[in-house]
Design a protein around this motif. Structure first.
Motif, PDB file in Angstrom:
ATOM      1  N   HIS A   4       1.371   6.991   9.773  1.00 53.41           N
ATOM      2  CA  HIS A   4       0.488   7.829   8.946  1.00 53.41           C
ATOM      3  C   HIS A   4       0.738   9.319   9.166  1.00 53.41           C
ATOM      4  O   HIS A   4      -0.161  10.137   8.968  1.00 53.41           O
ATOM      5  N   LEU A  57      -1.565   1.380  -0.500  1.00 56.82           N
ATOM      6  CA  LEU A  57      -0.560   1.949  -1.390  1.00 56.82           C
ATOM      7  C   LEU A  57       0.564   0.935  -1.516  1.00 56.82           C
ATOM      8  O   LEU A  57       0.916   0.272  -0.535  1.00 56.82           O
ATOM      9  N   SER A  82       4.495   1.941   3.930  1.00 58.91           N
ATOM     10  CA  SER A  82       3.628   2.131   2.763  1.00 58.91           C
ATOM     11  C   SER A  82       2.139   2.048   3.094  1.00 58.91           C
ATOM     12  O   SER A  82       1.328   2.719   2.483  1.00 58.91           O
ATOM     13  N   TYR A 142       1.311   7.550   2.785  1.00 55.69           N
ATOM     14  CA  TYR A 142       1.694   8.732   2.017  1.00 55.69           C
ATOM     15  C   TYR A 142       2.694   8.362   0.933  1.00 55.69           C
ATOM     16  O   TYR A 142       3.693   7.678   1.211  1.00 55.69           O
ATOM     17  N   ALA A 143       2.450   8.827  -0.291  1.00 53.98           N
ATOM     18  CA  ALA A 143       3.522   8.882  -1.283  1.00 53.98           C
ATOM     19  C   ALA A 143       4.492   9.964  -0.829  1.00 53.98           C
ATOM     20  O   ALA A 143       4.066  11.023  -0.348  1.00 53.98           O
ATOM     21  N   VAL A 144       5.788   9.709  -0.951  1.00 51.60           N
ATOM     22  CA  VAL A 144       6.745  10.622  -0.325  1.00 51.60           C
ATOM     23  C   VAL A 144       6.661  12.043  -0.886  1.00 51.60           C
ATOM     24  O   VAL A 144       6.930  13.007  -0.174  1.00 51.60           O
ATOM     25  N   GLN A 188       4.604   2.984  -5.337  1.00 53.70           N
ATOM     26  CA  GLN A 188       3.848   4.243  -5.398  1.00 53.70           C
ATOM     27  C   GLN A 188       4.383   5.243  -4.371  1.00 53.70           C
ATOM     28  O   GLN A 188       4.494   6.442  -4.655  1.00 53.70           O
ATOM     29  N   CYS A 189       4.696   4.760  -3.203  1.00 55.36           N
ATOM     30  CA  CYS A 189       5.164   5.646  -2.137  1.00 55.36           C
ATOM     31  C   CYS A 189       6.530   6.237  -2.441  1.00 55.36           C
ATOM     32  O   CYS A 189       6.812   7.381  -2.072  1.00 55.36           O
ATOM     33  N   ASP A 196       9.942  -1.769   4.958  1.00 55.23           N
ATOM     34  CA  ASP A 196       8.600  -1.188   5.011  1.00 55.23           C
ATOM     35  C   ASP A 196       7.983  -1.554   6.359  1.00 55.23           C
ATOM     36  O   ASP A 196       7.706  -2.716   6.626  1.00 55.23           O
ATOM     37  N   THR A 204       6.009   7.056   7.663  1.00 61.52           N
ATOM     38  CA  THR A 204       5.357   7.781   6.571  1.00 61.52           C
ATOM     39  C   THR A 204       4.301   6.956   5.855  1.00 61.52           C
ATOM     40  O   THR A 204       3.908   7.285   4.728  1.00 61.52           O
ATOM     41  N   SER A 205       3.827   5.881   6.468  1.00 59.60           N
ATOM     42  CA  SER A 205       2.830   5.031   5.836  1.00 59.60           C
ATOM     43  C   SER A 205       1.588   5.831   5.448  1.00 59.60           C
ATOM     44  O   SER A 205       1.240   6.826   6.080  1.00 59.60           O
TER      45      SER A 205
END
Length: 272
Positions: A181, A237, A232, A207-209, A241-242, A7, A204-205
């Motif tokens: 982000h 988050l 994450s 954001y949930a994928v 969850q991500c 992460d 991709t921090s």
């Protein structure tokens, strides 16, 4: 989950950080507690998602230190098997900023530097960043930043990729940059820069994928599989969850491995 997961954007927030007024929208959206989570809770959140290593970020803004480099260093030293450090600096003191990057990398073993443009309301092509970029190149660590709009109560314009980040990547072809982000709502600009500059990456921090923009997911499935990293933004988050609907992305085995950990290990030169 058998894949190694790293992460690349986490915080271990203290009360000073959580008391910032600009956090109000994120606290409202995420129902995050104002109380700083204990380290045990952070490790538990990592374990539940199978995260092996979390990159903990220090924070510094115009108002001063929020999470200090030394606070992060203490956490990394206590659990070097689980954490690595991302340094930050004061943009108003360039000489000290350069010295601090050298100290963090050489003495504390930090693996990158992060400055969040919206916190300073300064886009990344501002002259005050340039000594930081030189130091990152000299110390061979990535410069991490935020791209796209802001959730906090701060202007979004500094996160717009073109022209600001475009100019930086032109001026510093050896600088490795990780934009966190995702970059929404400027995805076309983000993807144009990733294709143009081999040293520019996206994480991709925040954001949930399953909420990632489809054009980014399509990029990850193909030629962009070496350019996107998982993050994450914990504790806003959690990693679980991500990653809850990771299979929905339809990534092949290689793209999945690179996204979850392989790209981060390479970009941040993490030991095996």
């Amino acid at each position: 989950m058998a894949d190694e997961i790293i992460d690349v954007w986490m915080q271990q927030p203290n009360q000073r950080f959580l008391d910032q007024r600009w956090l109000e929208p994120l606290l409202r959206w995420t129902d995050l507690d104002r109380a700083a989570p204990p380290v045990a809770a952070t490790l538990g959140a990592m374990d539940r998602a199978g995260v092996r290593i979390g990159l903990l970020s220090a924070w510094h803004g115009p108002q001063g230190v929020l999470i200090s480099n030394d606070e992060v260093a203490e956490l990394v030293q206590a659990r070097p098997d689980r954490f690595a450090g991302i340094a930050t600096v004061d943009l108003t003191d360039p000489v000290r900023a350069v010295r601090e990057i050298r100290r963090c990398v050489r003495d504390l073993g930090f693996v990158g530097v992060r400055v969040v443009p919206w916190l300073w309301n300064l886009p990344p092509n501002d002259r005050r960043y340039y000594p930081v970029y030189v130091a990152c190149v000299e110390e061979d660590v990535p410069f991490c930043t935020q791209i796209g709009h802001t959730g906090p109560l701060c202007p979004s314009e500094p996160g717009r990729p073109i022209p600001y980040l475009d100019e930086v990547l032109l001026d510093f072809p050896q600088l490795v940059v990780v934009g966190g982000h995702v970059g929404y709502p400027w995805l076309a600009e983000v993807l144009s820069l990733v294709r143009k500059y081999p040293n520019f990456h996206v994480d991709t921090s925040a954001y949930a994928v399953h909420r990632l923009p489809e054009e980014l997911v399509e990029f990850m499935r193909g030629r962009g599989r070496t350019r996107v990293l998982f993050g994450s933004n914990y504790p806003m988050l959690t990693p679980a969850q991500c990653l809850d609907r990771l299979d929905d992305l339809g990534l092949g085995a290689e793209a999945r491995e690179l996204f979850l950990g392989g790209n981060a290990r390479r970009v941040f030169s993490l030991p095996l």
